[in-house]
Scaffold this motif. Sequence first.
Motif, PDB file in Angstrom:
ATOM      1  N   PRO A 261      73.245  10.254  78.889  1.00 14.89           N
ATOM      2  CA  PRO A 261      74.365   9.498  79.495  1.00 14.89           C
ATOM      3  C   PRO A 261      73.930   8.160  80.094  1.00 14.89           C
ATOM      4  N   SER A 262      72.691   8.051  80.544  1.00 19.99           N
ATOM      5  CA  SER A 262      72.232   6.799  81.155  1.00 19.99           C
ATOM      6  C   SER A 262      71.796   5.759  80.135  1.00 19.99           C
ATOM      7  N   ASN A 263      71.925   6.069  78.853  1.00 22.33           N
ATOM      8  CA  ASN A 263      71.514   5.160  77.769  1.00 22.33           C
ATOM      9  C   ASN A 263      70.028   4.812  77.843  1.00 22.33           C
ATOM     10  N   SER A 264      69.235   5.692  78.406  1.00 19.66           N
ATOM     11  CA  SER A 264      67.794   5.483  78.508  1.00 19.66           C
ATOM     12  C   SER A 264      67.114   6.845  78.630  1.00 19.66           C
ATOM     13  N   PHE A 265      65.802   6.866  78.383  1.00 19.84           N
ATOM     14  CA  PHE A 265      65.054   8.116  78.454  1.00 19.84           C
ATOM     15  C   PHE A 265      63.583   7.792  78.699  1.00 19.84           C
ATOM     16  N   TYR A 266      62.829   8.857  79.050  1.00 22.34           N
ATOM     17  CA  TYR A 266      61.388   8.753  79.275  1.00 22.34           C
ATOM     18  C   TYR A 266      60.658   9.281  78.043  1.00 22.34           C
TER      19      TYR A 266
END
Length: 416
Positions: A261-266
Amino acid sequence: MVLRNYWKSRHKSRRFPTLCWIRPGLAALFWFCVTQLACGAGTVGEAKFVVQKNAEFDVTYNDTVTSVNQTIYAFNHTISRNKTEGVRVTVDVLQQQLESPILFVIRQKQAVMSFQVPLILRGLYQRKYPYKHVGRTLCQPPTRAASETQFFFVDVSTLSSQGTNYQLRVSRVESFTLQTDKKFSFTASPSQPQFFKYVFPDGVDTVIVKVNSDVNFPCSVMSVQDIQCPVYDLDNNVAFIGMYQTMTKKGAITVQRKDFPSNSFYVVVVVKTEDEACGGPLRFYPLRGDMLIDAGNRTKDLNVVVSPAINSEKYVIGMLFCLGIFLSFYVLTLLVACVENKRMKRREVFENPPDISPAETASLLGKNGDGIMTQSLFLCTRCSFSHLFGLSAVALHASACIPKLTRALWSYSILC
């Protein structure tokens, strides 16, 4: 007189039991006070001293910690909403033999992380591998403000009565955010995992995360996790959340925007304590359950690159291209069948000429029988004359001369 003596004797008999209970109570109270004073004196003798220091980034601090003193390092840094900057804590213990491990606790605004040094990681059959050099990347809490100054603290403590020397260094990770189609190289080990952040660019819904290395071993794990704290970046917890994959030289995971949902990842990369998960050998076998095993050098050089995957339009184009190739074979087969069928019909006409009526025979022969020879000679002369005008004219007129000559000869044989 008798009644008065009786009352006094009864009154005295009631007073004596109360005095008997008071004496033991006073003795117990006295003993309690003595013990508390002794404990208080011992507590004062073992009082802990807490020292707080204002620390700075990229500075190595060499200090000593015991059970009676505790050091707190206070850091502050400015974070912005549009830029993510990683913070990494590196710890080294200089002594070989330790009575008790050193505990490091990092307190942030929305997260707390703790680890001990030496860091004990377990392998197969409960093998224990100690690591005295530990490096961890802090989880980055989100911020809504355009720019905000946040504080975090590093607490150092131990239960050892002997002084233990250590080195502490806090630095910034400049290349914490990965760029699309840009390779980034780094080094990782079981006690020094690495993770980076990736943000989906506009117009990209699916990406492929690729991690490569030049050597097969030590075995490593790549993981894709959501932006949240804590980040599971150790060998014993990397599989708790997200998607993960063990790898030797190459590993790849396809990531879709809709899953985050945050349009980002680790992107988390961890080197395992043992190679058994990647098909490697097991070199050490514990003689005792509590024996510590030296794992040796398990540092691995890796690189990571995130590239966009093919979108739905390219999938459709590829499918249509394959379908067009198959349809072209069907169309070509149909055309060949039609041409061959037409040739067969023409061959049947030449081999089996149709019956000629008497009127048509008379028109071909003329008024007498000599007309057939005249007609035949005229046709042959016409065919030979057309040869002078080229090969194309010959083919054209020959196609018209041969059927008529055949019919004439056929009629003449009938009349004869």
